[in-house]
Design a protein around this motif. Structure first.
Motif, PDB file in Angstrom:
ATOM      1  N   THR A   9       9.601   7.251   8.344  1.00 19.75           N
ATOM      2  CA  THR A   9       9.699   5.918   9.312  1.00 19.75           C
ATOM      3  C   THR A   9       8.244   5.589   9.871  1.00 19.75           C
ATOM      4  N   ILE A  10       7.621   6.935  10.217  1.00 19.97           N
ATOM      5  CA  ILE A  10       6.221   6.738  10.691  1.00 19.97           C
ATOM      6  C   ILE A  10       5.306   6.219   9.781  1.00 19.97           C
ATOM      7  N   THR A  11       5.436   6.560   8.469  1.00 16.53           N
ATOM      8  CA  THR A  11       4.745   6.098   7.267  1.00 16.53           C
ATOM      9  C   THR A  11       4.575   4.608   7.197  1.00 16.53           C
ATOM     10  N   ARG A  12       6.197   4.344   6.996  1.00 17.45           N
ATOM     11  CA  ARG A  12       6.204   2.713   6.917  1.00 17.45           C
ATOM     12  C   ARG A  12       5.880   2.067   8.045  1.00 17.45           C
ATOM     13  N   THR A  13       5.988   2.358   9.432  1.00 21.37           N
ATOM     14  CA  THR A  13       5.434   1.724  10.331  1.00 21.37           C
ATOM     15  C   THR A  13       4.067   1.514  10.371  1.00 21.37           C
ATOM     16  N   PHE A  14       3.403   2.573  10.219  1.00 21.67           N
ATOM     17  CA  PHE A  14       1.691   2.467  10.176  1.00 21.67           C
ATOM     18  C   PHE A  14       1.334   1.604   8.990  1.00 21.67           C
ATOM     19  N   ASN A  15       2.171   1.911   7.896  1.00 24.44           N
ATOM     20  CA  ASN A  15       1.774   1.038   6.639  1.00 24.44           C
ATOM     21  C   ASN A  15       1.957  -0.474   7.121  1.00 24.44           C
ATOM     22  N   LYS A  20      -0.763  -5.972   8.053  1.00 24.91           N
ATOM     23  CA  LYS A  20      -0.992  -6.976   8.963  1.00 24.91           C
ATOM     24  C   LYS A  20      -2.494  -7.060   9.291  1.00 24.91           C
ATOM     25  N   GLU A  21      -3.125  -5.875   9.363  1.00 24.08           N
ATOM     26  CA  GLU A  21      -4.756  -5.833   9.491  1.00 24.08           C
ATOM     27  C   GLU A  21      -5.338  -6.452   8.560  1.00 24.08           C
ATOM     28  N   ARG A  22      -4.998  -6.080   7.152  1.00 19.65           N
ATOM     29  CA  ARG A  22      -5.503  -6.444   5.869  1.00 19.65           C
ATOM     30  C   ARG A  22      -5.473  -7.946   5.775  1.00 19.65           C
ATOM     31  N   ASP A  23      -4.139  -8.343   5.924  1.00 14.53           N
ATOM     32  CA  ASP A  23      -3.865  -9.702   6.049  1.00 14.53           C
ATOM     33  C   ASP A  23      -4.738 -10.651   6.863  1.00 14.53           C
ATOM     34  N   ALA A  24      -5.025 -10.144   7.962  1.00 15.20           N
ATOM     35  CA  ALA A  24      -5.824 -10.952   8.960  1.00 15.20           C
ATOM     36  C   ALA A  24      -7.170 -11.065   8.604  1.00 15.20           C
ATOM     37  N   MET A  25      -7.663  -9.895   7.946  1.00 19.45           N
ATOM     38  CA  MET A  25      -9.093  -9.912   7.299  1.00 19.45           C
ATOM     39  C   MET A  25      -9.395 -10.883   6.050  1.00 19.45           C
ATOM     40  N   ASN A  41      -7.859   5.407   7.728  1.00 15.22           N
ATOM     41  CA  ASN A  41      -6.305   5.107   7.876  1.00 15.22           C
ATOM     42  C   ASN A  41      -5.656   6.328   8.387  1.00 15.22           C
ATOM     43  N   PRO A  42      -5.044   6.066   9.815  1.00 15.40           N
ATOM     44  CA  PRO A  42      -4.683   7.354  10.394  1.00 15.40           C
ATOM     45  C   PRO A  42      -3.593   7.961   9.578  1.00 15.40           C
ATOM     46  N   LEU A  43      -3.017   7.621   8.711  1.00 15.99           N
ATOM     47  CA  LEU A  43      -1.980   8.426   7.878  1.00 15.99           C
ATOM     48  C   LEU A  43      -2.660   9.657   7.079  1.00 15.99           C
ATOM     49  N   PHE A  44      -3.937   9.238   6.451  1.00 14.30           N
ATOM     50  CA  PHE A  44      -4.556  10.251   5.747  1.00 14.30           C
ATOM     51  C   PHE A  44      -4.758  11.585   6.681  1.00 14.30           C
ATOM     52  N   GLY A  45      -5.296  11.243   7.764  1.00 15.46           N
ATOM     53  CA  GLY A  45      -5.424  12.335   8.826  1.00 15.46           C
ATOM     54  C   GLY A  45      -4.288  13.280   8.802  1.00 15.46           C
ATOM     55  N   ILE A  46      -3.101  12.576   9.067  1.00 12.64           N
ATOM     56  CA  ILE A  46      -1.719  12.953   9.440  1.00 12.64           C
ATOM     57  C   ILE A  46      -1.095  14.003   8.209  1.00 12.64           C
ATOM     58  N   PHE A  47      -1.510  13.206   6.838  1.00 12.83           N
ATOM     59  CA  PHE A  47      -0.918  13.927   5.763  1.00 12.83           C
ATOM     60  C   PHE A  47      -1.718  15.073   5.520  1.00 12.83           C
ATOM     61  N   PHE A  74       9.829   9.946   1.093  1.00 11.75           N
ATOM     62  CA  PHE A  74       8.696  10.199   1.840  1.00 11.75           C
ATOM     63  C   PHE A  74       7.638   9.662   0.586  1.00 11.75           C
ATOM     64  N   LEU A  75       7.707  10.455  -0.663  1.00  9.62           N
ATOM     65  CA  LEU A  75       6.749   9.914  -1.662  1.00  9.62           C
ATOM     66  C   LEU A  75       6.574   8.569  -1.940  1.00  9.62           C
ATOM     67  N   THR A  76       7.738   7.950  -2.036  1.00  7.77           N
ATOM     68  CA  THR A  76       7.908   6.512  -2.402  1.00  7.77           C
ATOM     69  C   THR A  76       7.349   5.542  -1.249  1.00  7.77           C
ATOM     70  N   ASP A  77       7.499   5.912   0.145  1.00  9.10           N
ATOM     71  CA  ASP A  77       6.724   5.422   1.010  1.00  9.10           C
ATOM     72  C   ASP A  77       5.156   5.619   1.054  1.00  9.10           C
ATOM     73  N   ALA A  78       4.674   6.863   0.868  1.00 10.55           N
ATOM     74  CA  ALA A  78       3.404   7.223   1.028  1.00 10.55           C
ATOM     75  C   ALA A  78       2.625   6.651  -0.056  1.00 10.55           C
ATOM     76  N   VAL A  79       2.897   6.590  -1.246  1.00 11.65           N
ATOM     77  CA  VAL A  79       2.253   5.930  -2.343  1.00 11.65           C
ATOM     78  C   VAL A  79       1.762   4.484  -2.056  1.00 11.65           C
ATOM     79  N   SER A  80       2.403   3.745  -1.281  1.00 12.06           N
ATOM     80  CA  SER A  80       1.911   2.612  -1.004  1.00 12.06           C
ATOM     81  C   SER A  80       0.903   2.286  -0.046  1.00 12.06           C
ATOM     82  N   ILE A  81       0.275   3.492   0.480  1.00 12.26           N
ATOM     83  CA  ILE A  81      -0.545   3.581   1.581  1.00 12.26           C
ATOM     84  C   ILE A  81      -1.821   3.106   0.988  1.00 12.26           C
ATOM     85  N   LYS A  82      -2.546   1.888   1.661  1.00 10.32           N
ATOM     86  CA  LYS A  82      -3.881   1.647   0.985  1.00 10.32           C
ATOM     87  C   LYS A  82      -5.131   2.244   1.750  1.00 10.32           C
ATOM     88  N   GLY A  83      -6.050   2.492   1.223  1.00 11.56           N
ATOM     89  CA  GLY A  83      -7.489   3.030   1.485  1.00 11.56           C
ATOM     90  C   GLY A  83      -8.507   2.514   0.628  1.00 11.56           C
TER      91      GLY A  83
END
Length: 422
Positions: A9-15, A20-25, A41-47, A74-83
């Motif tokens: 849930t945390i991963t999906r929420t942060f993602n 939204k930030e990327r869309d704004a840019m 991306n704060p998720l990288f530090g958490i991971f 978890f793996l499926t949610d995490a792989v879509s994290i952008k960096g």
């Protein structure tokens, strides 16, 4: 398991927030200079902090279905994290290593059900990074030295995920192919021992449908890589590639009683045929990356289709005559429509006649002539696929009940003829 669900849930929420930030840019409200100043991306530090614990859980508890299922989420949610390219590829590698370890444990213990969540992760990874892997294959085939290490690394990771994911399901694949040989023309499968039969029924369906879903995305995103993979790691004998094995397995699964397996195999076969259609025009060009790709892919696809098209044709027609579950009639008609588009008119007519001569067709000569007319119009490309879907639905309905043969030549058939001869 609950703690890992919370992490999902945390991963999906942060993602979602980062998207939204990327869309704004992208929309111009944020400049690239601003983006360069963004923190990681704060998720990288958490991971990084939790990864040793996650690895331990995967190694010690992946034999438990609940744990494997939430790890797959978890793996499926995490792989879509952008960096940036480096951090994203590093994350992909770590996630893939965990998935591969779980698949290895599952395969060694014959726990096929544990592979299913990992196939979902592999499908998402291929969807996101498969094009990079395919570009690396295309560059090497064209003699181009890639200056982007990301593509080469993506290829290695995606190749391992696909190969090991399918390799972990060899038991299911062998059983499906054996059953398909008996069911290809509507026959009942040969009975196996009670223990084997239980294993096939309890373990194969979800694994097979997950595999076909993965392979469908592979055809769409990295078809050039897929056709070059051996059926088994270390086995590259000609004619035994993973792609050809997959097409043969899909053809064997058309009459699977499990709806998800039958439907996913049909979707995969349709995707393969559509790949041939889309690349056939490119293969006639004299130069260009698309022409190179087409010249490498089309012969392999042609060969695989050639090996199964007769049996697939027969199976689809017999299935429409009451053998299929109703839920798969539309995808079945869609596959047949695609096949008809690539066949010469004479061959399509011969196959159609042979398929309608099967004992499963009980509606008589007049109805047979009507269906032949519909199939002929599909071959010419003058009708949409929805017409064949409607025809399949009507055929299936008329074959329900014990008195299907009695309606031949009756009012129902006359109405059927009026509907499709218009």
């Amino acid at each position: 398991a609950n703690e890992i669900r919370l992490l999902c849930t945390i991963t999906r929420t942060f993602n979602h927030a980062m998207s939204k930030e990327r869309d704004a840019m992208t929309s111009g409200s944020k400049t690239s200079a601003d983006a360069a100043k963004d923190p990681e991306n704060p998720l990288f530090g958490i991971f990084r902090r939790i990864w040793p614990c996650m690895t331990h859980i995967a190694q010690k508890f992946s034999s438990y279905e609940k744990i494997t299922n939430v790890l797959g989420d978890f793996l499926t949610d995490a792989v879509s994290i952008k960096g940036n390219d480096g951090s994203a590829m590093s994350l992909l590698k770590e996630l893939s290593d965990m998935s591969i370890n779980i698949m290895g444990i599952a395969a060694n213990g014959d726990e096929v059900s544990a592979v299913v969540p990992m196939l979902g992760f592999a499908r998402e990874a291929v969807d996101l990074y498969g094009h990079l892997a395919d570009n690396d294959v295309a560059d090497k085939a064209s003699g181009i030295v890639s200056t982007t290490p990301t593509t080469s690394e993506a290829r290695q990771i995606i190749e391992r995920l696909i190969s090991l994911g399918v390799s972990a399901l060899q038991f299911s694949i062998i059983k499906a192919n054996n059953a398909g040989k008996e069911q290809g023309r509507g026959q009942e499968p040969v009975e196996t021992g009670p223990e084997q039969k239980t294993q096939v029924q309890n373990k194969s369906p979800d694994a097979l449908s997950g595999m076909f879903s993965l392979l469908t995305v592979c055809v769409q995103r990295c078809s050039l890589l897929l056709i070059q993979l051996p059926a088994n790691p270390g086995n590259d004998r000609e004619g035994e590639g993973l792609f050809t094995l997959s097409v043969e397995t899909a053809a064997s699964c058309l009459h699977e009683k499990e709806v998800d397996v039958a439907r996913s195999s049909m979707i995969f076969l349709k995707t393969v045929v559509e790949l041939k259609i889309s690349l056939s025009l490119d293969s006639t060009a004299e130069s260009g990356s698309n022409a190179t790709r087409a010249r490498l892919i089309v012969p392999v696809v042609d060969s695989a289709i050639q090996r199964v098209k007769n049996d697939v044709f027969m199976s689809l027609i017999s299935g429409a005559c009451g053998a299929f579950p109703r839920e798969v009639l539309d995808p079945a008609a869609s596959v047949l429509f695609s096949i008809l588009r690539i066949l010469p008119a004479e061959e399509a007519e011969a196959l159609s006649s042979a398929a309608l001569d099967q004992k499963q067709f009980l509606l008589g000569k007049e109805a047979q002539t009507v269906v032949l007319t519909v199939l002929g119009r599909c071959t010419k490309g003058i009708v949409p696929s929805s017409l064949l879907m409607d025809c399949f639905s009507d055929l299936w309905q008329m074959h329900q009940g014990d008195d299907a043969g009695a309606i031949a030549g009756g009012d129902v058939i006359m109405e059927f003829a009026r509907k499709y001869r218009a």
